[in-house]
Structure formats: structure tokens, C-alpha cells
Design a protein around this motif. Structure first.
Motif, PDB file in Angstrom:
ATOM      1  N   THR A 257       0.814  -1.167   0.297  1.00 26.64           N
ATOM      2  CA  THR A 257       0.204  -0.380   0.671  1.00 26.64           C
ATOM      3  C   THR A 257       0.636   1.329   0.034  1.00 26.64           C
ATOM      4  O   THR A 257       2.079   1.126   0.571  1.00 26.64           O
ATOM      5  CB  THR A 257      -0.892  -0.061   1.104  1.00 26.64           C
ATOM      6  OG1 THR A 257      -0.218   0.041   2.965  1.00 26.64           O
ATOM      7  CG2 THR A 257      -1.916  -1.445   1.190  1.00 26.64           C
ATOM      8  N   ASP A 258       0.157   2.582  -1.014  1.00 21.11           N
ATOM      9  CA  ASP A 258       1.237   3.349  -0.749  1.00 21.11           C
ATOM     10  C   ASP A 258      -0.196   4.935   0.269  1.00 21.11           C
ATOM     11  O   ASP A 258      -0.673   4.541   0.361  1.00 21.11           O
ATOM     12  CB  ASP A 258       0.600   3.843  -2.624  1.00 21.11           C
ATOM     13  CG  ASP A 258       2.120   4.872  -2.853  1.00 21.11           C
ATOM     14  OD1 ASP A 258       2.713   5.525  -1.602  1.00 21.11           O
ATOM     15  OD2 ASP A 258       1.700   5.615  -3.178  1.00 21.11           O
ATOM     16  N   ASP A 259       1.624   5.220   1.490  1.00 16.20           N
ATOM     17  CA  ASP A 259       0.656   5.790   1.972  1.00 16.20           C
ATOM     18  C   ASP A 259       0.495   7.661   1.199  1.00 16.20           C
ATOM     19  O   ASP A 259       0.533   7.687   0.732  1.00 16.20           O
ATOM     20  CB  ASP A 259       1.911   6.253   3.354  1.00 16.20           C
ATOM     21  CG  ASP A 259       3.283   6.863   2.377  1.00 16.20           C
ATOM     22  OD1 ASP A 259       3.616   6.814   1.555  1.00 16.20           O
ATOM     23  OD2 ASP A 259       3.223   8.057   4.032  1.00 16.20           O
TER      24      ASP A 259
ATOM     25  N   THR B  44      -1.124  10.496  -2.895  1.00 18.61           N
ATOM     26  CA  THR B  44      -0.721   9.310  -2.850  1.00 18.61           C
ATOM     27  C   THR B  44       1.285   9.721  -3.225  1.00 18.61           C
ATOM     28  O   THR B  44       1.554  10.534  -3.780  1.00 18.61           O
ATOM     29  CB  THR B  44      -0.515   7.845  -4.330  1.00 18.61           C
ATOM     30  OG1 THR B  44       0.059   8.192  -5.535  1.00 18.61           O
ATOM     31  CG2 THR B  44      -1.973   7.600  -3.443  1.00 18.61           C
ATOM     32  N   ARG B  45       2.123   9.222  -1.972  1.00 21.29           N
ATOM     33  CA  ARG B  45       3.053  10.122  -2.606  1.00 21.29           C
ATOM     34  C   ARG B  45       4.301   9.348  -3.785  1.00 21.29           C
ATOM     35  O   ARG B  45       4.971  10.483  -3.867  1.00 21.29           O
ATOM     36  CB  ARG B  45       4.063   9.053  -0.882  1.00 21.29           C
ATOM     37  CG  ARG B  45       5.540   9.673  -0.579  1.00 21.29           C
ATOM     38  CD  ARG B  45       6.004   9.049   0.355  1.00 21.29           C
ATOM     39  NE  ARG B  45       5.576   9.669   1.597  1.00 21.29           N
ATOM     40  CZ  ARG B  45       5.295  10.609   2.079  1.00 21.29           C
ATOM     41  NH1 ARG B  45       5.905  12.100   1.719  1.00 21.29           N
ATOM     42  NH2 ARG B  45       4.509  10.859   3.635  1.00 21.29           N
ATOM     43  N   THR B  46       4.145   8.237  -4.009  1.00 22.80           N
ATOM     44  CA  THR B  46       4.557   8.050  -4.904  1.00 22.80           C
ATOM     45  C   THR B  46       4.017   8.469  -6.879  1.00 22.80           C
ATOM     46  O   THR B  46       4.846   9.443  -7.006  1.00 22.80           O
ATOM     47  CB  THR B  46       3.855   6.508  -5.750  1.00 22.80           C
ATOM     48  OG1 THR B  46       4.503   5.843  -4.809  1.00 22.80           O
ATOM     49  CG2 THR B  46       4.628   6.388  -6.852  1.00 22.80           C
ATOM     50  N   HIS B  47       2.770   9.072  -6.256  1.00 21.64           N
ATOM     51  CA  HIS B  47       2.410  10.041  -7.276  1.00 21.64           C
ATOM     52  C   HIS B  47       2.904  11.526  -7.381  1.00 21.64           C
ATOM     53  O   HIS B  47       3.641  12.234  -8.034  1.00 21.64           O
ATOM     54  CB  HIS B  47       1.047  10.609  -7.455  1.00 21.64           C
ATOM     55  CG  HIS B  47       0.792  11.145  -9.344  1.00 21.64           C
ATOM     56  ND1 HIS B  47       0.588  10.834  -9.768  1.00 21.64           N
ATOM     57  CD2 HIS B  47      -0.525  11.938  -8.578  1.00 21.64           C
ATOM     58  CE1 HIS B  47      -0.354  11.430 -10.720  1.00 21.64           C
ATOM     59  NE2 HIS B  47      -0.818  12.338  -9.629  1.00 21.64           N
TER      60      HIS B  47
ATOM     61  N   ASP C 202       5.442  12.121  -5.330  1.00 21.88           N
ATOM     62  CA  ASP C 202       6.680  11.887  -6.491  1.00 21.88           C
ATOM     63  C   ASP C 202       7.695  12.667  -7.214  1.00 21.88           C
ATOM     64  O   ASP C 202       8.602  12.878  -7.372  1.00 21.88           O
ATOM     65  CB  ASP C 202       7.697  11.035  -5.447  1.00 21.88           C
ATOM     66  CG  ASP C 202       7.567  11.374  -3.747  1.00 21.88           C
ATOM     67  OD1 ASP C 202       7.851  12.355  -3.124  1.00 21.88           O
ATOM     68  OD2 ASP C 202       7.898  10.347  -3.008  1.00 21.88           O
ATOM     69  N   THR C 203       6.767  11.535  -8.337  1.00 22.99           N
ATOM     70  CA  THR C 203       6.858  11.846  -9.636  1.00 22.99           C
ATOM     71  C   THR C 203       6.693  13.010 -10.128  1.00 22.99           C
ATOM     72  O   THR C 203       6.949  13.325 -11.510  1.00 22.99           O
ATOM     73  CB  THR C 203       5.806  10.941 -10.325  1.00 22.99           C
ATOM     74  OG1 THR C 203       4.333  11.273 -10.481  1.00 22.99           O
ATOM     75  CG2 THR C 203       6.364   9.483 -10.354  1.00 22.99           C
TER      76      THR C 203
END
Length: 77
Positions: A2-4, A19-22, A24-25
Motif C-alpha cells: 500500500t502507498d501512503d 499518494t506519495r508515489t504520485h 514524488d513523480t
């Protein structure tokens, strides 16, 4: 896995979670500062990372001065 989620604070996108992943991109590094320009449902906002939070980068309050020489222009009569 899961992504925080990260919450944006203040400005036109206050309370939006990403989402942190999104995030960061999309974030842009400028020296030791990170910025994010995001549009959601017709509202746009520039956000700056401060410690672990993303807060609205209020125009005129950023730690950047484009006018380093001072304003020497004279007003027109």
C-alpha cells in the motif's frame, strides 16, 4: 504493497490527498526546496514541501527574490 497518502494544506486544493508515489513523480526539486504544481477539478495550486508537509506556496511569500538589484526605475510623470 500500500502507498501512503499525503495531504495538501491551504490554498485552492486544501485537504486534497495524493499518494506519495504520485506526488514524488510530479514534484520538482529547486536547490534545497521542492515544489508541486497541481490542478484538480479546475483549481490549480503551487505547493512547497516544508519538512514533511506540503503547504500552499503563497505568491509573494516564497523565499526567492527576483529583484536582487533593487528597483531603480523611476515613475513616469
Amino acid at each position: 504493497m500500500t502507498d501512503d497518502f499525503v495531504t495538501l494544506y491551504a490554498g485552492p486544493l486544501d485537504g486534497l490527498t495524493v499518494t506519495r508515489t504520485h506526488l514524488d513523480t510530479l514534484a520538482q526539486d529547486h536547490g534545497d526546496e521542492r515544489f508541486l504544481l497541481l490542478t484538480h477539478c479546475g483549481a490549480s495550486g503551487l505547493y512547497q514541501q516544508t519538512e514533511d508537509r506540503w503547504v500552499y506556496a503563497v505568491p509573494g511569500l516564497l523565499n526567492h527574490n527576483d529583484n536582487t538589484q533593487g528597483d531603480t526605475r523611476e515613475e513616469a510623470p
